[in-house]
Design a protein around this motif. Structure first.
Motif: not given
Length: 157
Positions: A66-69, A92-94, A125-128
């Motif tokens: 997810l973080g890599q994407a 917007a992501l948050r 958190t990892s996605t952000m």
């Protein structure tokens, strides 16, 4: 974890991250870490002369899929973006993850593929990370430039 979370497009993005490495002439470099899962993302940025546009980027994601994407979407679309667009995409992501808001639009619209992460708060958190690191790097670069700029001479009155 749900198949919805790790669908094909998320895995494709995670496997094809552009601009991986270091940026030798970066204006700033910021590394962010998720204490929840241990993901780490570093983002190097170079800004335009006026500091309003991202001219170059390098990323080093050592993160979950997810973080890599998310890092892939950032790295693919940040070059040429106005810094306000980058901050708006982060916000917007948050909002998409935490408040169920609509996905980001415009150049960062592919973040919509991460909409399923909203149902997994420990993954937020990892996605952000990449967007948080990019925004902090932009702020650092602007602060450093302002500090290095010669001050205007005092005008005698």
């Amino acid at each position: 974890m749900s198949a919805e979370l790790y669908h094909n497009r998320v895995l494709e993005l995670a496997a094809n991250i552009p601009h991986v490495g270091r940026l030798e002439d970066a204006d700033a470099s910021v590394e962010k870490v998720s204490r929840v899962c241990g993901s780490i993302v570093r983002v190097d940025v170079k800004l335009s002369e006026d500091g309003d546009t991202v001219e170059a980027v390098a990323v080093d994601p050592r993160a979950c899929a997810l973080g890599q994407a998310a890092t892939s979407v950032l790295a693919e679309h940040i070059i040429g973006a106005e810094v306000d667009e980058v901050f708006a995409a982060r916000d917007a992501l948050r909002a998409m993850l935490k408040d169920g808001a609509e996905p980001p639009e415009g150049r960062f619209a592919e973040l919509r593929h991460l909409q399923g992460v909203a149902d997994y708060p420990p993954r937020h958190t990892s996605t952000m990370l990449a967007f948080e690191a990019a925004c902090d790097a932009i702020e650092t670069a602007r602060t450093n430039r302002a500090a290095a700029a010669p001050s205007a001479p005092a005008v005698a009155g």
